[in-house]
Scaffold this active site. Structure first.
Site, mmCIF file in Angstrom:
data_model
loop_
_atom_site.group_PDB
_atom_site.id
_atom_site.type_symbol
_atom_site.label_atom_id
_atom_site.label_comp_id
_atom_site.label_asym_id
_atom_site.label_seq_id
_atom_site.Cartn_x
_atom_site.Cartn_y
_atom_site.Cartn_z
ATOM 1 N N ASN A 189 53.467 62.946 39.994
ATOM 2 C CA ASN A 189 52.398 63.374 40.905
ATOM 3 C C ASN A 189 51.028 63.325 40.250
ATOM 4 O O ASN A 189 50.017 63.175 40.931
ATOM 5 C CB ASN A 189 52.698 64.763 41.466
ATOM 6 C CG ASN A 189 53.709 64.682 42.608
ATOM 7 O OD1 ASN A 189 53.808 63.661 43.271
ATOM 8 N ND2 ASN A 189 54.468 65.735 42.813
ATOM 9 N N GLU A 224 62.408 64.396 36.699
ATOM 10 C CA GLU A 224 61.527 64.789 35.598
ATOM 11 C C GLU A 224 62.065 66.112 35.045
ATOM 12 O O GLU A 224 62.255 67.064 35.805
ATOM 13 C CB GLU A 224 60.095 64.992 36.107
ATOM 14 C CG GLU A 224 59.432 63.692 36.551
ATOM 15 C CD GLU A 224 58.019 63.902 37.101
ATOM 16 O OE1 GLU A 224 57.096 63.257 36.580
ATOM 17 O OE2 GLU A 224 57.833 64.691 38.050
ATOM 18 N N SER A 256 56.857 70.724 42.777
ATOM 19 C CA SER A 256 56.170 69.460 42.493
ATOM 20 C C SER A 256 54.868 69.694 41.750
ATOM 21 O O SER A 256 54.338 68.784 41.134
ATOM 22 C CB SER A 256 55.895 68.717 43.792
ATOM 23 O OG SER A 256 55.248 69.578 44.703
ATOM 24 N N HIS A 281 62.426 68.162 38.437
ATOM 25 C CA HIS A 281 61.702 67.676 39.615
ATOM 26 C C HIS A 281 62.350 66.403 40.153
ATOM 27 O O HIS A 281 62.324 65.361 39.497
ATOM 28 C CB HIS A 281 60.222 67.441 39.266
ATOM 29 C CG HIS A 281 59.401 67.025 40.437
ATOM 30 N ND1 HIS A 281 58.416 66.074 40.365
ATOM 31 C CD2 HIS A 281 59.426 67.420 41.734
ATOM 32 C CE1 HIS A 281 57.862 65.920 41.558
ATOM 33 N NE2 HIS A 281 58.471 66.718 42.408
HETATM 34 N N1 3HC Z 1 71.277 59.480 52.446
HETATM 35 C C1 3HC Z 1 72.000 58.359 52.500
HETATM 36 N N2 3HC Z 1 71.486 57.168 52.854
HETATM 37 C C2 3HC Z 1 70.175 57.134 53.175
HETATM 38 C C3 3HC Z 1 69.351 58.274 53.147
HETATM 39 C C4 3HC Z 1 69.956 59.493 52.746
HETATM 40 N N3 3HC Z 1 69.274 60.648 52.660
HETATM 41 N N4 3HC Z 1 68.083 57.913 53.503
HETATM 42 C C5 3HC Z 1 68.125 56.600 53.751
HETATM 43 N N5 3HC Z 1 69.380 56.129 53.564
HETATM 44 C C6 3HC Z 1 69.849 54.760 53.706
HETATM 45 C C7 3HC Z 1 69.607 54.223 55.089
HETATM 46 O O1 3HC Z 1 70.657 54.576 55.960
HETATM 47 C C8 3HC Z 1 69.583 52.732 54.855
HETATM 48 O O2 3HC Z 1 70.874 52.210 54.809
HETATM 49 P P1 3HC Z 1 71.156 50.687 55.292
HETATM 50 O O3 3HC Z 1 70.441 49.809 54.289
HETATM 51 O O4 3HC Z 1 72.640 50.576 55.216
HETATM 52 O O5 3HC Z 1 70.590 50.622 56.662
HETATM 53 C C9 3HC Z 1 68.990 52.620 53.457
HETATM 54 O O6 3HC Z 1 69.103 53.918 52.844
HETATM 55 C C10 3HC Z 1 67.575 52.203 53.502
HETATM 56 O O7 3HC Z 1 66.880 53.062 54.397
HETATM 57 P P2 3HC Z 1 65.886 52.540 55.523
HETATM 58 O O8 3HC Z 1 66.353 51.226 56.094
HETATM 59 O O9 3HC Z 1 65.654 53.674 56.468
HETATM 60 O O10 3HC Z 1 64.504 52.332 54.843
HETATM 61 P P3 3HC Z 1 64.088 51.715 53.445
HETATM 62 O O11 3HC Z 1 64.778 50.448 53.144
HETATM 63 O O12 3HC Z 1 62.591 51.737 53.485
HETATM 64 O O13 3HC Z 1 64.555 52.770 52.356
HETATM 65 C C11 3HC Z 1 63.643 54.613 51.161
HETATM 66 C C12 3HC Z 1 64.223 54.093 52.467
HETATM 67 C C13 3HC Z 1 64.729 54.679 50.097
HETATM 68 C C14 3HC Z 1 63.143 56.009 51.477
HETATM 69 C C15 3HC Z 1 62.510 53.650 50.668
HETATM 70 O O14 3HC Z 1 61.621 53.397 51.711
HETATM 71 C C16 3HC Z 1 61.746 54.201 49.501
HETATM 72 O O15 3HC Z 1 62.189 54.117 48.371
HETATM 73 N N6 3HC Z 1 60.553 54.760 49.784
HETATM 74 C C17 3HC Z 1 59.729 55.423 48.783
HETATM 75 C C18 3HC Z 1 60.244 56.805 48.572
HETATM 76 C C19 3HC Z 1 59.414 57.547 47.592
HETATM 77 O O16 3HC Z 1 58.437 57.077 47.047
HETATM 78 N N7 3HC Z 1 59.843 58.784 47.360
HETATM 79 C C20 3HC Z 1 59.137 59.648 46.451
HETATM 80 C C21 3HC Z 1 58.203 60.501 47.238
HETATM 81 S S1 3HC Z 1 57.250 61.533 46.202
HETATM 82 C C22 3HC Z 1 58.270 62.848 45.928
HETATM 83 O O17 3HC Z 1 59.335 62.998 46.455
HETATM 84 C C23 3HC Z 1 57.734 63.874 44.981
HETATM 85 C C24 3HC Z 1 57.232 65.105 45.672
HETATM 86 O O18 3HC Z 1 56.905 66.031 44.679
HETATM 87 C C25 3HC Z 1 56.024 64.843 46.526
#
Ligand code: 3HC
Length: 297
Positions: free
Chosen positions: A192, A154, A119, A142
């Site tokens: 990031n 990315e 990252s 990424h």
């Molecule tokens: N595989 C399959 N399904 C998954 C899953 C996975 N790994 N993780 C979650 N799901 C499913 C859940 O089962 C749920 O299904 P449902 O609607 O049938 O119940 C659905 O996805 C939605 O999950 P949740 O109800 O638990 O929660 P959300 O609606 O909040 O969705 C999320 C979860 C997709 C993580 C959403 O909250 C989101 O987009 N959050 C932001 C994530 C983000 O910003 N990520 C980037 C981080 S920065 C990064 O990674 C870079 C690094 O370098 C730091």
């Protein structure tokens, strides 16, 4: 050269998500972890995630079996010798990464593309652990957590990346079902670079008493339609990871917007890493779905 076989180094949160994504896209995929136990843990996570997609009907039961059949695991780097691309998602430690790349450079065929999911560590600094031929075939890929759900990758080039190979990497990202963006090798790339100062500023706002944890989170989530506020996101990404990325970016740019605030450092020292340790800006230990804010300032 056509990419047919994908090797993934590391089967933690990111590595397992990347392996799952590659196998789902139809690639023969092999993941390498340092112990059999970690291989089992990573594959277990993939099975759970595939199960969720099958339950929802995103994939059929037959597809679930086919995807699983395309995935194998190993503890030996030698088993990655015939991969067409290696995507590395191991611990964010430059020396460990350089040592691993130097070994792989000798093991893999000359055409194998090396791609890091780092990252924030410089791709160029990892690349120089390999031979001059390989350096032209070294890129960043990424991904974002959770990899199977997040659409973006990315694709990062260095000053030595071969042009045709870079275009092939962009195509590969699309074959994985992702939207690709092009970025150059600068710490944090695009996402990031913009996200980390925002998250650090949220912590400074908390320290200054602009608002409390829940109000700042709600303001950003509901005011901008973001999926999560900055503190929920920090706990989700991991505060140790956020701190580590900020330190690297601060060292690269020497700008105070990348400097980790004192509260973040103290939370990491105290073991408050976010969801993975049970506590961060919120306490997840009693009810992970309805966490309560911590008393931090
Ligand atoms: N595989 C399959 N399904 C998954 C899953 C996975 N790994 N993780 C979650 N799901 C499913 C859940 O089962 C749920 O299904 P449902 O609607 O049938 O119940 C659905 O996805 C939605 O999950 P949740 O109800 O638990 O929660 P959300 O609606 O909040 O969705 C999320 C979860 C997709 C993580 C959403 O909250 C989101 O987009 N959050 C932001 C994530 C983000 O910003 N990520 C980037 C981080 S920065 C990064 O990674 C870079 C690094 O370098 C730091």
């Amino acid at each position: 050269m056509e990419i047919k076989k994908v090797g993934v180094l590391g089967c933690g949160l990111m590595g397992s998500g990347i392996a799952q994504t590659a196998a789902t896209a139809g690639f023969e995929t092999i993941v390498r972890e340092v112990s059999g136990e970690l291989c089992e843990k990573g594959l277990g996570g993939i099975e759970k995630s595939l199960g969720k997609f099958a339950e929802k009907g995103t994939i059929t039961a037959d597809q679930q079996k086919e995807i699983r059949a395309r995935l194998t695991s190993t503890t030996s780097l030698d088993d990655l010798a015939d991969c067409d691309i290696i995507i590395e998602a191991i611990i964010e430690n430059l020396e460990t990464k350089r040592e691993t790349y130097a070994q792989l450079d000798k093991i893999c065929k000359p055409e194998t593309i090396f791609a890091s999911n780092t990252s924030s560590i410089s791709i160029t600094e990892m690349m120089t652990a390999t031979s001059s031929e390989r350096q032209q075939r070294f890129i960043g890929l990424h991904f974002f957590n959770p990899v199977p759900l997040m659409k973006l990758v990315e694709v990062v080039r260095t000053v030595l990346t071969d042009e045709a190979l870079y275009e092939q990497a962009i195509e590969f990202g699309k074959q994985l079902g992702k939207v690709t963006v092009r970025a150059t090798d600068r710490s944090g790339f695009i996402v990031n670079r913009l996200l980390v100062p925002y998250m650090l500023d949220a912590i400074r706002a908390l320290e200054e008493g602009v608002g409390n944890i829940v109000d700042i989170d709600n303001a950003m989530k509901l005011g901008l339609n973001y999926p999560m506020g900055p503190f929920t996101l920090g706990d989700f990404v991991g505060l140790d990871t956020t701190y580590y990325i900020a330190e690297i970016m601060f060292n690269e740019y020497r700008e105070k917007r990348f400097a980790p605030p004192p509260l973040l450092k103290r939370m990491v020292l105290a073991g408050l890493y976010g969801r993975k340790s049970g506590r961060g800006f919120y306490d997840y230990t009693k009810d992970a779905r309805n966490p309560t804010p911590m008393n931090l300032v």
